[in-house]
Design a protein around this motif. Structure first.
Motif, PDB file in Angstrom:
ATOM      1  N   GLU A 313       9.295  -8.194  12.051  1.00 41.67           N
ATOM      2  CA  GLU A 313       9.191  -9.338  12.948  1.00 41.67           C
ATOM      3  C   GLU A 313       8.239 -10.390  12.376  1.00 41.67           C
ATOM      4  O   GLU A 313       8.519 -11.595  12.439  1.00 41.67           O
ATOM      5  N   VAL A 314       7.125  -9.924  11.803  1.00 35.10           N
ATOM      6  CA  VAL A 314       6.155 -10.851  11.210  1.00 35.10           C
ATOM      7  C   VAL A 314       6.772 -11.592  10.023  1.00 35.10           C
ATOM      8  O   VAL A 314       6.561 -12.801   9.847  1.00 35.10           O
ATOM      9  N   SER A 315       7.546 -10.897   9.222  1.00 35.74           N
ATOM     10  CA  SER A 315       8.214 -11.532   8.071  1.00 35.74           C
ATOM     11  C   SER A 315       9.175 -12.622   8.535  1.00 35.74           C
ATOM     12  O   SER A 315       9.268 -13.692   7.915  1.00 35.74           O
ATOM     13  N   GLU A 316       9.880 -12.372   9.628  1.00 37.96           N
ATOM     14  CA  GLU A 316      10.793 -13.382  10.170  1.00 37.96           C
ATOM     15  C   GLU A 316      10.018 -14.607  10.649  1.00 37.96           C
ATOM     16  O   GLU A 316      10.438 -15.753  10.425  1.00 37.96           O
ATOM     17  N   ILE A 317       8.876 -14.385  11.302  1.00 39.86           N
ATOM     18  CA  ILE A 317       8.049 -15.506  11.766  1.00 39.86           C
ATOM     19  C   ILE A 317       7.528 -16.307  10.580  1.00 39.86           C
ATOM     20  O   ILE A 317       7.547 -17.552  10.587  1.00 39.86           O
ATOM     21  N   GLU A 318       7.065 -15.611   9.541  1.00 40.13           N
ATOM     22  CA  GLU A 318       6.553 -16.308   8.350  1.00 40.13           C
ATOM     23  C   GLU A 318       7.650 -17.110   7.664  1.00 40.13           C
ATOM     24  O   GLU A 318       7.401 -18.198   7.135  1.00 40.13           O
ATOM     25  N   ARG A 319       8.885 -16.572   7.672  1.00 38.80           N
ATOM     26  CA  ARG A 319      10.008 -17.317   7.088  1.00 38.80           C
ATOM     27  C   ARG A 319      10.249 -18.620   7.848  1.00 38.80           C
ATOM     28  O   ARG A 319      10.449 -19.682   7.248  1.00 38.80           O
TER      29      ARG A 319
END
Length: 326
Positions: A313-319
């Protein structure tokens, strides 16, 4: 004036926690629970051998796993270039027999390992009607679209179900004395068997569960069957096939499951998780704004504070943050 026959589910004296490990197997409700627990990032094993309706099919797989027994070599078959096994759902398949045997063996090993660590085993019983392969003879979990003439249809008795469960219960307690077993009966009607035949089938399953929770310690029953047929009791809670429960009904039944078996900490986490994932799935009309950037940064902080791995989920937000052009 009341328009529904709501009933109270007795409070459970044990709870599922966020760090609990759960194994869920059987018919539809096992899949409903497993899917939602996976969404909550809970450890466990959910439907490792696909959908299984028959109690004896479930007990046979559990027994094989616990006793380190391989798949029955007599029950492999090839259909349309794909290898299957009568003891397992058609989702368990391979391009050749050797590959399928390795797959099944690995799954059985994983099942035993998970059962040795699990706090809860959920078994959903679907039907008392079973099919015996005439040549073997052996009860099968799935007929794999083979001709009806090679099978004999039979009806399990309450006594047989209880006896087979007792054998598996002993094995489970040897490997994991603290394991709790939660039984349910699938509310999905097997209309293809006939409505009268379905009623007989479900009554046998329900009676078996009654005796099992009476006779075996650490064994409980969750009334998924009664919640749909007695509480909701209306076709608006069914899919268009008028057999399977609708998404709304599944959500209602799972909410009752949460209220009965989730600890306070897990219940709070479930609320937080639903709120944050709903926010993550939101698509803004104006993504290239400072307001949306602040929203994502706050959302990232909230995810990182959860007591589970939220790297995806954090990776998606950073993207999404990297794509913002102010």
């Amino acid at each position: 004036m009341n328009f529904r026959t709501e009933f109270t589910i007795p409070a459970s004296d044990w709870k599922i926690n966020l760090d609990s490990s759960v194994v869920s197997m059987g018919s539809c409700f096992a899949e409903v629970v497993g899917t939602r627990l996976q969404q909550y990032k809970m450890a466990g094993l959910y439907q490792p051998f696909g959908t299984l309706f028959s109690p004896v099919a479930l007990f046979k797989i559990l027994s094989n796993a616990l006793k380190d027994q391989p798949a029955d070599p007599r029950l492999f078959l090839e259909r349309e270039g794909k290898w299957l096994h009568y003891d397992f759902h058609s989702s368990i398949s391979a391009s050749n027999q050797e590959e399928l045997n390795r797959l099944i063996t690995n799954q059985l090993v994983s099942l035993k390992e998970c059962l040795s660590k699990a706090q809860v085993l959920i078994l959903t019983l679907g039907s008392s009607w079973v099919y015996q392969l005439n040549d073997t003879p052996a009860y099968v979990a799935n007929c794999h679209k083979q001709p009806a003439r090679i099978f004999t249809k039979d009806l399990l008795s309450v006594k047989t179900i209880c006896k087979e469960f007792g054998n598996v219960y002993t094995l489970l307690k040897q490997i994991n004395p603290g394991l709790r077993i939660l039984l349910t009966v699938s509310p999905v009607r097997h209309a293809k068997d006939g409505m009268m035949e379905n009623s007989v089938s479900k009554s046998i399953l329900r009676a078996a569960c009654h005796y099992l929770i009476t006779d075996y310690q650490d064994t409980a029953y969750f009334p998924a069957y009664e919640l749909l047929l007695d509480d909701l009791r209306d076709y608006r809670f069914y899919e268009t096939d008028l057999v399977h429960p609708s998404e709304m009904a599944e959500e209602y039944i799972f909410e009752k499951f949460q209220q009965t078996y989730f600890s306070k900490e897990l219940s709070q986490f479930a609320k937080d998780w639903q709120r944050l994932t709903k926010a993550l799935n939101h698509r803004p009309f104006q993504p290239n704004t400072g307001t949306y950037q602040s929203f994502l940064e706050k959302l990232k902080t909230d995810f990182l504070q959860l007591p589970v791995n939220t790297q995806m989920e954090v990776s998606e937000i950073e993207r999404r943050l990297s794509n913002i052009r102010l």
